[in-house]
Design a protein around this motif. Sequence first.
Motif, PDB file in Angstrom:
ATOM      1  N   PRO A   1     -28.509 -35.371 -32.777  1.00  0.00           N
ATOM      2  CA  PRO A   1     -27.429 -36.282 -32.386  1.00  0.00           C
ATOM      3  C   PRO A   1     -26.554 -36.654 -33.592  1.00  0.00           C
ATOM      4  O   PRO A   1     -27.064 -36.909 -34.686  1.00  0.00           O
ATOM      5  CB  PRO A   1     -28.167 -37.510 -31.845  1.00  0.00           C
ATOM      6  N   VAL A   2     -25.269 -36.680 -33.376  1.00  0.00           N
ATOM      7  CA  VAL A   2     -24.326 -36.973 -34.454  1.00  0.00           C
ATOM      8  C   VAL A   2     -24.634 -38.320 -35.096  1.00  0.00           C
ATOM      9  O   VAL A   2     -24.566 -38.458 -36.320  1.00  0.00           O
ATOM     10  CB  VAL A   2     -22.870 -36.922 -33.918  1.00  0.00           C
ATOM     11  N   ALA A   3     -25.003 -39.307 -34.310  1.00  0.00           N
ATOM     12  CA  ALA A   3     -25.277 -40.655 -34.823  1.00  0.00           C
ATOM     13  C   ALA A   3     -26.457 -40.692 -35.794  1.00  0.00           C
ATOM     14  O   ALA A   3     -26.595 -41.641 -36.559  1.00  0.00           O
ATOM     15  CB  ALA A   3     -25.524 -41.620 -33.672  1.00  0.00           C
ATOM     16  N   GLU A   4     -27.289 -39.654 -35.796  1.00  0.00           N
ATOM     17  CA  GLU A   4     -28.455 -39.613 -36.687  1.00  0.00           C
ATOM     18  C   GLU A   4     -28.214 -38.749 -37.919  1.00  0.00           C
ATOM     19  O   GLU A   4     -29.089 -38.623 -38.771  1.00  0.00           O
ATOM     20  CB  GLU A   4     -29.666 -39.082 -35.916  1.00  0.00           C
ATOM     21  N   MET A   5     -27.049 -38.137 -38.015  1.00  0.00           N
ATOM     22  CA  MET A   5     -26.769 -37.223 -39.128  1.00  0.00           C
ATOM     23  C   MET A   5     -26.371 -37.971 -40.394  1.00  0.00           C
ATOM     24  O   MET A   5     -25.691 -38.996 -40.332  1.00  0.00           O
ATOM     25  CB  MET A   5     -25.619 -36.281 -38.762  1.00  0.00           C
ATOM     26  N   SER A   6     -26.784 -37.412 -41.526  1.00  0.00           N
ATOM     27  CA  SER A   6     -26.304 -37.913 -42.806  1.00  0.00           C
ATOM     28  C   SER A   6     -24.869 -37.426 -42.971  1.00  0.00           C
ATOM     29  O   SER A   6     -24.386 -36.576 -42.211  1.00  0.00           O
ATOM     30  CB  SER A   6     -27.165 -37.361 -43.945  1.00  0.00           C
ATOM     31  N   PHE A   7     -24.185 -37.931 -43.974  1.00  0.00           N
ATOM     32  CA  PHE A   7     -22.818 -37.492 -44.241  1.00  0.00           C
ATOM     33  C   PHE A   7     -22.782 -35.981 -44.471  1.00  0.00           C
ATOM     34  O   PHE A   7     -21.946 -35.273 -43.912  1.00  0.00           O
ATOM     35  CB  PHE A   7     -22.253 -38.228 -45.462  1.00  0.00           C
TER      36      PHE A   7
ATOM     37  N   MET B   1     -20.822 -33.169 -42.293  1.00  0.00           N
ATOM     38  CA  MET B   1     -19.768 -32.346 -42.908  1.00  0.00           C
ATOM     39  C   MET B   1     -20.044 -30.862 -42.677  1.00  0.00           C
ATOM     40  O   MET B   1     -19.128 -30.099 -42.342  1.00  0.00           O
ATOM     41  CB  MET B   1     -19.660 -32.624 -44.413  1.00  0.00           C
ATOM     42  N   ARG B   2     -21.299 -30.439 -42.864  1.00  0.00           N
ATOM     43  CA  ARG B   2     -21.638 -29.030 -42.637  1.00  0.00           C
ATOM     44  C   ARG B   2     -21.373 -28.639 -41.187  1.00  0.00           C
ATOM     45  O   ARG B   2     -20.802 -27.583 -40.903  1.00  0.00           O
ATOM     46  CB  ARG B   2     -23.102 -28.762 -43.005  1.00  0.00           C
ATOM     47  N   ALA B   3     -21.780 -29.498 -40.267  1.00  0.00           N
ATOM     48  CA  ALA B   3     -21.574 -29.221 -38.844  1.00  0.00           C
ATOM     49  C   ALA B   3     -20.089 -29.193 -38.515  1.00  0.00           C
ATOM     50  O   ALA B   3     -19.626 -28.340 -37.747  1.00  0.00           O
ATOM     51  CB  ALA B   3     -22.301 -30.262 -37.995  1.00  0.00           C
ATOM     52  N   LEU B   4     -19.314 -30.097 -39.099  1.00  0.00           N
ATOM     53  CA  LEU B   4     -17.871 -30.131 -38.864  1.00  0.00           C
ATOM     54  C   LEU B   4     -17.211 -28.863 -39.397  1.00  0.00           C
ATOM     55  O   LEU B   4     -16.346 -28.275 -38.736  1.00  0.00           O
ATOM     56  CB  LEU B   4     -17.261 -31.378 -39.503  1.00  0.00           C
TER      57      LEU B   4
ATOM     58  N   ALA C   1     -14.599 -34.015 -33.130  1.00  0.00           N
ATOM     59  CA  ALA C   1     -14.079 -35.384 -33.191  1.00  0.00           C
ATOM     60  C   ALA C   1     -15.207 -36.377 -33.478  1.00  0.00           C
ATOM     61  O   ALA C   1     -15.039 -37.304 -34.276  1.00  0.00           O
ATOM     62  CB  ALA C   1     -13.364 -35.728 -31.885  1.00  0.00           C
ATOM     63  N   GLU C   2     -16.363 -36.180 -32.849  1.00  0.00           N
ATOM     64  CA  GLU C   2     -17.524 -37.046 -33.104  1.00  0.00           C
ATOM     65  C   GLU C   2     -17.987 -36.920 -34.560  1.00  0.00           C
ATOM     66  O   GLU C   2     -18.302 -37.913 -35.212  1.00  0.00           O
ATOM     67  CB  GLU C   2     -18.694 -36.668 -32.199  1.00  0.00           C
ATOM     68  N   LEU C   3     -18.039 -35.687 -35.043  1.00  0.00           N
ATOM     69  CA  LEU C   3     -18.485 -35.446 -36.421  1.00  0.00           C
ATOM     70  C   LEU C   3     -17.514 -36.060 -37.420  1.00  0.00           C
ATOM     71  O   LEU C   3     -17.934 -36.656 -38.424  1.00  0.00           O
ATOM     72  CB  LEU C   3     -18.636 -33.947 -36.667  1.00  0.00           C
TER      73      LEU C   3
ATOM     74  N   GLU D   1     -16.306 -40.361 -41.416  1.00  0.00           N
ATOM     75  CA  GLU D   1     -15.480 -41.498 -41.811  1.00  0.00           C
ATOM     76  C   GLU D   1     -16.304 -42.774 -41.904  1.00  0.00           C
ATOM     77  O   GLU D   1     -16.147 -43.566 -42.831  1.00  0.00           O
ATOM     78  CB  GLU D   1     -14.328 -41.687 -40.817  1.00  0.00           C
ATOM     79  N   THR D   2     -17.212 -42.973 -40.960  1.00  0.00           N
ATOM     80  CA  THR D   2     -18.074 -44.158 -40.961  1.00  0.00           C
ATOM     81  C   THR D   2     -18.972 -44.176 -42.191  1.00  0.00           C
ATOM     82  O   THR D   2     -19.099 -45.204 -42.867  1.00  0.00           O
ATOM     83  CB  THR D   2     -18.931 -44.206 -39.675  1.00  0.00           C
TER      84      THR D   2
END
Length: 80
Positions: A5-11, A15-18, A43-45, A50-51
């Motif tokens: 889940p995107v909400a659990e990803m580190s920066f 970035m890699r996924a994006l 868009a989620e990534l 940004e967060t």
Amino acid sequence: MTDKPVAEMSFEEAMRALEEVVGKLERGDVPLEESITLYERGAELKKRCETKLKEAEEKVAAITLDGDGNPTGTTPVEGM
């Protein structure tokens, strides 16, 4: 692509996924429906990145310096 889940990803993970999503979209060799799904995930990534950057900026801004410019500790930042 990871199913994390995107909400659990580190920066870094986000970035890699994006970058992967952007690469696929730029190649243009994916069906329209998949392109839409990729765009939504991108868009989620982007929002996650940004967060995480904002959180890091707030932490850096909270570091206080003494008269010689040396860190002396941190000042609590609202919401941290």
